[in-house]
Each structure stands twice: as structure tokens, then as C-alpha cells.
Design a protein around this motif. Structure first.
Motif, PDB file in Angstrom:
ATOM      1  N   GLY A   1       0.764  -1.080   0.067  1.00 12.53           N
ATOM      2  CA  GLY A   1       0.032  -0.027   0.059  1.00 12.53           C
ATOM      3  C   GLY A   1       0.780   1.437   0.043  1.00 12.53           C
ATOM      4  O   GLY A   1       0.194   2.491   0.135  1.00 12.53           O
ATOM      5  N   ARG A   2       2.140   1.167  -0.212  1.00 10.98           N
ATOM      6  CA  ARG A   2       3.017   2.408  -0.145  1.00 10.98           C
ATOM      7  C   ARG A   2       3.461   2.890  -1.541  1.00 10.98           C
ATOM      8  O   ARG A   2       3.454   1.979  -2.618  1.00 10.98           O
ATOM      9  N   LEU A   3       3.471   4.051  -1.488  1.00 11.20           N
ATOM     10  CA  LEU A   3       4.026   4.516  -2.770  1.00 11.20           C
ATOM     11  C   LEU A   3       5.588   4.216  -3.281  1.00 11.20           C
ATOM     12  O   LEU A   3       6.362   4.186  -2.223  1.00 11.20           O
ATOM     13  N   ILE A   4       5.698   3.903  -4.382  1.00  7.93           N
ATOM     14  CA  ILE A   4       7.056   3.363  -4.949  1.00  7.93           C
ATOM     15  C   ILE A   4       7.671   4.417  -5.839  1.00  7.93           C
ATOM     16  O   ILE A   4       6.796   5.054  -6.743  1.00  7.93           O
ATOM     17  N   LEU A   5       8.883   4.890  -5.659  1.00  7.00           N
ATOM     18  CA  LEU A   5       9.701   5.986  -6.358  1.00  7.00           C
ATOM     19  C   LEU A   5      10.986   5.055  -7.109  1.00  7.00           C
ATOM     20  O   LEU A   5      11.715   4.291  -6.399  1.00  7.00           O
ATOM     21  N   THR A   6      10.896   5.120  -8.454  1.00  5.14           N
ATOM     22  CA  THR A   6      11.968   4.334  -9.136  1.00  5.14           C
ATOM     23  C   THR A   6      12.810   5.429  -9.600  1.00  5.14           C
ATOM     24  O   THR A   6      12.402   6.307 -10.310  1.00  5.14           O
ATOM     25  N   THR A   7      14.389   5.466  -9.341  1.00  3.81           N
ATOM     26  CA  THR A   7      15.305   6.537  -9.846  1.00  3.81           C
ATOM     27  C   THR A   7      16.348   5.920 -10.474  1.00  3.81           C
ATOM     28  O   THR A   7      16.554   4.917 -10.761  1.00  3.81           O
ATOM     29  N   GLY A   8      16.965   7.048 -11.530  1.00  7.28           N
ATOM     30  CA  GLY A   8      17.949   6.478 -12.222  1.00  7.28           C
ATOM     31  C   GLY A   8      19.398   6.844 -11.267  1.00  7.28           C
ATOM     32  O   GLY A   8      19.237   7.464 -10.402  1.00  7.28           O
ATOM     33  N   ASP A   9      20.486   6.446 -12.118  1.00  9.47           N
ATOM     34  CA  ASP A   9      21.865   6.620 -11.317  1.00  9.47           C
ATOM     35  C   ASP A   9      22.370   8.009 -11.301  1.00  9.47           C
ATOM     36  O   ASP A   9      23.585   8.206 -10.856  1.00  9.47           O
ATOM     37  N   GLY A  10      21.604   8.791 -11.811  1.00 12.37           N
ATOM     38  CA  GLY A  10      22.121  10.342 -11.755  1.00 12.37           C
ATOM     39  C   GLY A  10      22.543  10.700 -13.125  1.00 12.37           C
ATOM     40  O   GLY A  10      22.572  12.005 -13.275  1.00 12.37           O
ATOM     41  N   GLY A  11      22.832  10.075 -14.014  1.00 10.65           N
ATOM     42  CA  GLY A  11      22.994  10.194 -15.265  1.00 10.65           C
ATOM     43  C   GLY A  11      24.569  10.285 -15.632  1.00 10.65           C
ATOM     44  O   GLY A  11      25.270   9.536 -15.473  1.00 10.65           O
ATOM     45  N   SER A  12      24.659  11.295 -16.834  1.00 11.11           N
ATOM     46  CA  SER A  12      26.180  11.229 -17.839  1.00 11.11           C
ATOM     47  C   SER A  12      26.033   9.736 -18.213  1.00 11.11           C
ATOM     48  O   SER A  12      25.024   9.185 -18.829  1.00 11.11           O
ATOM     49  N   GLY A  13      27.174   9.100 -18.154  1.00  9.28           N
ATOM     50  CA  GLY A  13      27.407   7.608 -18.483  1.00  9.28           C
ATOM     51  C   GLY A  13      28.024   6.874 -17.684  1.00  9.28           C
ATOM     52  O   GLY A  13      28.888   7.898 -17.057  1.00  9.28           O
ATOM     53  N   TYR A  14      27.841   5.799 -17.550  1.00  6.59           N
ATOM     54  CA  TYR A  14      28.748   4.647 -16.905  1.00  6.59           C
ATOM     55  C   TYR A  14      28.618   4.944 -15.546  1.00  6.59           C
ATOM     56  O   TYR A  14      29.447   4.475 -14.605  1.00  6.59           O
ATOM     57  N   ASP A  15      27.512   5.761 -15.008  1.00  7.62           N
ATOM     58  CA  ASP A  15      27.791   6.181 -13.532  1.00  7.62           C
ATOM     59  C   ASP A  15      28.784   6.437 -12.809  1.00  7.62           C
ATOM     60  O   ASP A  15      29.418   5.697 -12.124  1.00  7.62           O
ATOM     61  N   PRO A  16      29.293   7.448 -13.314  1.00  8.72           N
ATOM     62  CA  PRO A  16      30.770   7.849 -12.799  1.00  8.72           C
ATOM     63  C   PRO A  16      30.939   8.096 -11.409  1.00  8.72           C
ATOM     64  O   PRO A  16      32.413   7.730 -11.031  1.00  8.72           O
ATOM     65  N   PHE A  17      30.271   8.304 -10.595  1.00  7.69           N
ATOM     66  CA  PHE A  17      30.383   8.346  -8.998  1.00  7.69           C
ATOM     67  C   PHE A  17      29.870   7.056  -8.260  1.00  7.69           C
ATOM     68  O   PHE A  17      29.953   6.984  -7.172  1.00  7.69           O
ATOM     69  N   ASN A  18      29.539   6.095  -9.281  1.00  6.40           N
ATOM     70  CA  ASN A  18      29.074   4.788  -8.485  1.00  6.40           C
ATOM     71  C   ASN A  18      28.021   5.081  -7.380  1.00  6.40           C
ATOM     72  O   ASN A  18      28.085   4.546  -6.331  1.00  6.40           O
ATOM     73  N   LEU A  19      26.917   5.862  -7.741  1.00  9.96           N
ATOM     74  CA  LEU A  19      26.100   6.391  -6.929  1.00  9.96           C
ATOM     75  C   LEU A  19      24.826   4.956  -6.599  1.00  9.96           C
ATOM     76  O   LEU A  19      24.541   4.813  -5.669  1.00  9.96           O
ATOM     77  N   SER A  20      24.613   4.265  -7.732  1.00 12.31           N
ATOM     78  CA  SER A  20      23.579   3.221  -7.700  1.00 12.31           C
ATOM     79  C   SER A  20      23.906   2.165  -6.681  1.00 12.31           C
ATOM     80  O   SER A  20      23.158   1.311  -6.153  1.00 12.31           O
ATOM     81  N   GLN A  21      25.260   2.005  -6.421  1.00 13.52           N
ATOM     82  CA  GLN A  21      25.710   0.736  -5.579  1.00 13.52           C
ATOM     83  C   GLN A  21      25.852   1.166  -4.244  1.00 13.52           C
ATOM     84  O   GLN A  21      26.057   0.479  -3.110  1.00 13.52           O
ATOM     85  N   ASP A  22      25.846   2.614  -4.112  1.00 12.79           N
ATOM     86  CA  ASP A  22      26.130   3.298  -2.648  1.00 12.79           C
ATOM     87  C   ASP A  22      24.894   3.060  -1.863  1.00 12.79           C
ATOM     88  O   ASP A  22      23.721   3.799  -2.275  1.00 12.79           O
ATOM     89  N   ASP A  23      24.832   2.490  -0.630  1.00  6.79           N
ATOM     90  CA  ASP A  23      23.698   2.488   0.039  1.00  6.79           C
ATOM     91  C   ASP A  23      22.970   3.746   0.642  1.00  6.79           C
ATOM     92  O   ASP A  23      21.692   4.095   0.987  1.00  6.79           O
ATOM     93  N   MET A  24      23.991   4.736   0.699  1.00  4.65           N
ATOM     94  CA  MET A  24      23.359   5.925   1.482  1.00  4.65           C
ATOM     95  C   MET A  24      22.846   7.228   0.258  1.00  4.65           C
ATOM     96  O   MET A  24      22.130   7.850   0.249  1.00  4.65           O
ATOM     97  N   GLU A  25      23.294   6.696  -1.096  1.00  3.35           N
ATOM     98  CA  GLU A  25      22.782   7.479  -2.093  1.00  3.35           C
ATOM     99  C   GLU A  25      21.242   7.133  -2.709  1.00  3.35           C
ATOM    100  O   GLU A  25      20.926   6.147  -2.686  1.00  3.35           O
ATOM    101  N   ILE A  26      20.657   8.184  -2.939  1.00  2.05           N
ATOM    102  CA  ILE A  26      19.034   7.860  -3.285  1.00  2.05           C
ATOM    103  C   ILE A  26      19.070   7.730  -4.794  1.00  2.05           C
ATOM    104  O   ILE A  26      18.167   6.919  -5.180  1.00  2.05           O
ATOM    105  N   ALA A  27      20.114   7.965  -5.637  1.00  2.82           N
ATOM    106  CA  ALA A  27      20.019   7.653  -7.031  1.00  2.82           C
ATOM    107  C   ALA A  27      20.249   6.132  -7.287  1.00  2.82           C
ATOM    108  O   ALA A  27      20.940   5.390  -6.301  1.00  2.82           O
ATOM    109  N   GLY A  28      19.773   5.617  -8.350  1.00  2.00           N
ATOM    110  CA  GLY A  28      19.832   4.023  -8.608  1.00  2.00           C
ATOM    111  C   GLY A  28      19.035   3.153  -7.874  1.00  2.00           C
ATOM    112  O   GLY A  28      19.370   1.955  -7.651  1.00  2.00           O
ATOM    113  N   LYS A  29      17.918   3.639  -7.141  1.00  2.00           N
ATOM    114  CA  LYS A  29      17.180   2.752  -5.986  1.00  2.00           C
ATOM    115  C   LYS A  29      15.830   2.642  -6.328  1.00  2.00           C
ATOM    116  O   LYS A  29      15.142   3.559  -7.073  1.00  2.00           O
ATOM    117  N   ILE A  30      15.155   1.770  -5.818  1.00  2.00           N
ATOM    118  CA  ILE A  30      13.746   1.817  -5.702  1.00  2.00           C
ATOM    119  C   ILE A  30      13.383   1.913  -4.105  1.00  2.00           C
ATOM    120  O   ILE A  30      13.766   1.056  -3.418  1.00  2.00           O
TER     121      ILE A  30
END
Length: 483
Positions: free
Chosen positions: A190-219
Motif C-alpha cells: 500500500g506504499r508509494l514506490i519511487l524508481t530513480t536512475g543513477d544520476g546520469g551522464s554515462g557509466y555512473d561515474p560516481f558509482n551512486l547506484s551501488q552506494d547504500d546512502m545515495e538516493i540515486a539508482g534505487k527503488i
């Protein structure tokens, strides 16, 4: 799988780029209505009496298409109606805020002559230069592209929508990979789901999607039943920057997303299969599926971060990016000069691929940017995934349908593609089949930009645009996909 042929029945023409297609029942109404959200900020309601404007927030949207030849991935990106919308009138929006334009995360990226170490707008790592493999996003309050917001709105008794509160404000490093069709409600929680991207550019330059603290690249799940009124969420990029009261409404259910075009739920044997698309880099587009998952409350994630301890992540969903692009380790392809007919393939992030090789889940299906097999196509970008449970198109029942923006390396005019696949009982990677469409687009391009369904997923809708530029206006058509 069976060959499937369908017709496309036009419902509405000449609208702006249709980014989200949803249905709901308006308070006091008796029938489902079709709602279309456009990237520029309009939401239209379609019924037997025709089309009308439900909400227009164009003045709230960042100025689109001012660079990159009119192509843009910002704007109105998500729309979701509360499961009790008929009674409470609540709905939710995700969009890029007007007036929030920044210079981007790469210093002097537009003019390499200003700085020898400047990076291109679409970053590409060089495994021979360690500096490019371990970049950090620094000076975030000054170096960003724009701000995305997630808001709760209500349909007043007068019939006029009104904003109630802001749930999140997210600073984004680049213009692209912000997610698309990014909001939906989970029928399980019953909760709202937000799907995000890795922040952009190419190849996820800052590796945001695997960092647990980053909002980017998460559901992320958002508990909208909890009271956060009176709290103005700060503009953040990381979970620990949020007030505890906001942390308390958030749960992370997946990471490792490059750019996620929504999530679709399919009821099966008293449980739900979740389908998630992940847009690829240079090689492959992927559709993932999972049933069980271990959610991680953000408060627990932040506590572990502050105490420098590791959380147990068994059962936590990881799509594998940036180490993996679908079924492949993320790869850089270069021409072998002086013979341009030869190519050299190199792992972009060997250590990342190694680290996530066991943690990640395997895709349900992949399709490739180059595929010479009969009955396949060269994809460009996955734009939508949608479960179908109807009987009108029998061979599609119980499948997941997906769309690709435009077939790669095909002669003009550009054409998008519909395809489908189904869950395998052994849980292994499955193949896909193209859905043949009986419709003549003539000399116009037809970029497939969105896919939607009615509430019980027995009817499918397709959004098509005749241009890949957001500021080429009124070139959109909504079709129903019919037998």
C-alpha cells in the motif's frame, strides 16, 4: 513463445510527449478514466466526452530542451493515484523543478580547453587511467544539474487539484537518468514506490547506484500514511542528509539501477511478481523480475552508515549496475586504430563486476543493441514494462510487455518496438518475441515512449511520439493495443 499480432487503435492525437499512462476512477464517478501525463507538465483526463485538462503544472517544470538539440530526460516524470483516490482524492507527482537549473557535476565539462582534466558531458571511463574509475561527486550544493521533487496533491471537492505537501527534494548531478513513469503504488504494502536512475551522464561515474546512502539508482517505498506535514524536506542527495522524520517514511527495496522506467506488479498465486526494466549503456536492455525481497528501512541504513557497520543484505534486490549491464560485465568498446573494422572490448569496472557478481539478480530477459538472429531487433533504450492479464490478446495473458524507444541502426523514419516475455518456471533467463503491430505510421517517426494499463491490467495503452525532442510540440498519440 507464440507469435503475436495486434492492432493499434488511436484514442487521442496531437498531444505533447506522453510520459505516463494511468487509469483511475474519479471521486463520485462510476467508470475508469484514462489519464495521460506529458513530459512538459500537463495531465489530461480522457473519457467518453473527450479530453480535458486535469492539471497543468508547466510553470513548475524546469525549462526543457534548451541544450542537446531538444532532447531531455527531465520534466514531469511520475504520476500515481492513491489506492483510495476515489474516497480521499490523493495523487502524487514527481517532476523537475522550475528555476533549479545548475551547472552540472562536471566542472568546465562544456569546454575542455578551460581545464585539461575536464570530462565530457557523457562520461566514459578509461581503465588505463585510475583517476577516471574512482570519481567522487564533490561540492554538490554548487555542482548539480537540477532538483527533482516528489509531492502529494489532493483533488478538492470543487474539482480543482491542490498541492498538500512535499515528500522529497532530490538534487541530481546530470540532466539524464532521473527515472520515468517513476511512481506507482504497491498492491502488497500500500506504499508509494519511487524508481530513480543513477544520476546520469554515462557509466555512473560516481558509482551512486551501488552506494547504500545515495538516493540515486534505487527503488524506494514511501509510507504516505505517516504525517510529515509542517516539515519542509531539504534538498539532498544522500539518505543521511534527511531529517529523521523523513527517513522514517522511507524503505529501500532495490539498488543497482541505471535508469528504471517504472515497476509493474502481476498477481500470481496470491503473491505478486514485480517487473522492473533497466535501461542499458551500450550493449543490452534488461527486464528483471522478482517476487520475494528484503526491504531495508532507511533509518537502519543510516544507523549502519553512522556506526560504520555493515547491514545484512541477504534478500535485498541488486540489479548489478554499474559493474553489470544486464547479462554482461560493463564493457567499453573501442575501435582498433588504424583498422576501424576491428574492436577492442575492455571491462569498464572489473572490481565492481567482481563485487556484485554474486549479489546481483539475473535478468528475466535481455535484448541487445545488435542481434542478427531472425525475429529479433537491435534495441536502443527500454522505455516501459507492463504486466498484461487480459484475455483479449490470449497469447499475451500472464506476460510482461515492454517497449523500446526506436530500433537501432534502422533507416528513417524511426520506429519503436513492442515485445513480450514470460516467467520461466525454472527461474532462468528467458527469450522474448516481437509483437507485430498492424498500423501504418507513414513517413512520420514513431518513438515508443510509454506503456500503460487499466486497473485490472486487461487493457494496454501505448504512447508514441513523432520526434525525439521534447520541444517539438503536439506530436504525440495514445493508442489502445487491441487484437
Amino acid at each position: 513463445m507464440e507469435k503475436v499480432k495486434v492492432r493499434l487503435r488511436p484514442i487521442i492525437r496531437n498531444i505533447n510527449l506522453p510520459i505516463v499512462i494511468k487509469t483511475t476512477i474519479l471521486p463520485g464517478d462510476s467508470m475508469e478514466r484514462l489519464f495521460i501525463a506529458t513530459q512538459v507538465g500537463e495531465i489530461f483526463c480522457i473519457g467518453n466526452e473527450g479530453i480535458r485538462t486535469f492539471l497543468d503544472i508547466r510553470s513548475r517544470i524546469i525549462k526543457l530542451g534548451v541544450s542537446g538539440g531538444g532532447y531531455d530526460e527531465r520534466g514531469l516524470l511520475g504520476l500515481a493515484f492513491h489506492p483510495q483516490f476515489y474516497y480521499n482524492g490523493l495523487f502524487y507527482l514527481h517532476y523537475s523543478l522550475a528555476g533549479s537549473q545548475g551547472p552540472g557535476a562536471f566542472s568546465n565539462s562544456e569546454d575542455p580547453t578551460q581545464n585539461r582534466d575536464a570530462l565530457p558531458k557523457f562520461f566514459k571511463p578509461d581503465p588505463c587511467k585510475p583517476k577516471t574509475l574512482n570519481l567522487r561527486w564533490t561540492n554538490r550544493e554548487a555542482r548539480y544539474d537540477h532538483i527533482d521533487t516528489v509531492e502529494e496533491w489532493t483533488l478538492q471537492a470543487s474539482g480543482q487539484p491542490e498541492k498538500r505537501r512535499t515528500l522529497l527534494n532530490i538534487r541530481r548531478p546530470f540532466f539524464n537518468h532521473n527515472g520515468v513513469n517513476s511512481l506507482t503504488f504497491s498492491p502488497e504494502t500500500g506504499r508509494l514506490i519511487l524508481t530513480t536512475g543513477d544520476g546520469g551522464s554515462g557509466y555512473d561515474p560516481f558509482n551512486l547506484s551501488q552506494d547504500d546512502m545515495e538516493i540515486a539508482g534505487k527503488i524506494i517505498e514511501i509510507d504516505v500514511e505517516k504525517n510529515t506535514f509542517g516539515i519542509n524536506p531539504p534538498v539532498v542527495t544522500r539518505f543521511h542528509e534527511l531529517p529523521v522524520s523523513i527517513q522514517g517514511i522511507l524503505t529501500v527495496i532495490a539498488k543497482g539501477g541505471r535508469n528504471l522506467p517504472g515497476i509493474s506488479f502481476q498477481r500470481h498465486d496470491n503473491q505478486y511478481i514485480k517487473y522492473v526494466g533497466n535501461v542499458g549503456q551500450d550493449l543490452v536492455e534488461s527486464v528483471f523480475s522478482f517476487v520475494h525481497y528484503k526491504p531495508l528501512p532507511v533509518i537502519q541504513l543510516v544507523k549502519a552508515y553512522l556506526m560504520n557497520t555493515r547491514l545484512q543484505e541477504d534478500g535485498f534486490i541488486n540489479f548489478g549496475w554499474r559493474g553489470w549491464e544486464g547479462t554482461f560485465p560493463t564493457t567499453i568498446i573501442k575501435e582498433c586504430s588504424p583498422d576501424s573494422s576491428l574492436e577492442k572490448q575492455t571491462f569498464a569496472y572489473y572490481k565492481d563486476a567482481l563485487k556484485t557478481s554474486v549479489q546481483r539478480i539475473q535478468p528475466l530477459t535481455c535484448y541487445y543493441h545488435q542481434d542478427p538472429r531472425p525475429g529479433k531487433f537491435g534495441g536502443s533504450a527500454l522505455t516501459a514494462v507492463q504486466s498484461y492479464m487480459g484475455s483479449g490478446i490470449p497469447h499475451l495473458k500472464g506476460s510482461v510487455v515492454f517497449t523500446d524507444f526506436a530500433v537501432e541502426d534502422s533507416p528513417p523514419p524511426n520506429r519503436g518496438t513492442l515485445a513480450y516475455t514470460k516467467i520461466r518456471t525454472d527461474g532462468k533467463l528467458n527469450d522474448y518475441d516481437i509483437i507485430e503491430t498492424d498500423y501504418d505510421f507513414g513517413s512520420e517517426s514513431s518513438f515508443y515512449v510509454s506503456l500503460g494499463a487499466n486497473l485490472n491490467q486487461t487493457r494496454l495503452y501505448l504512447g508514441v511520439y513523432a520526434s525525439n525532442k521534447v520541444n517539438d510540440y503536439n506530436q504525440g498519440t495514445i493508442f489502445e493495443i487491441v487484437p
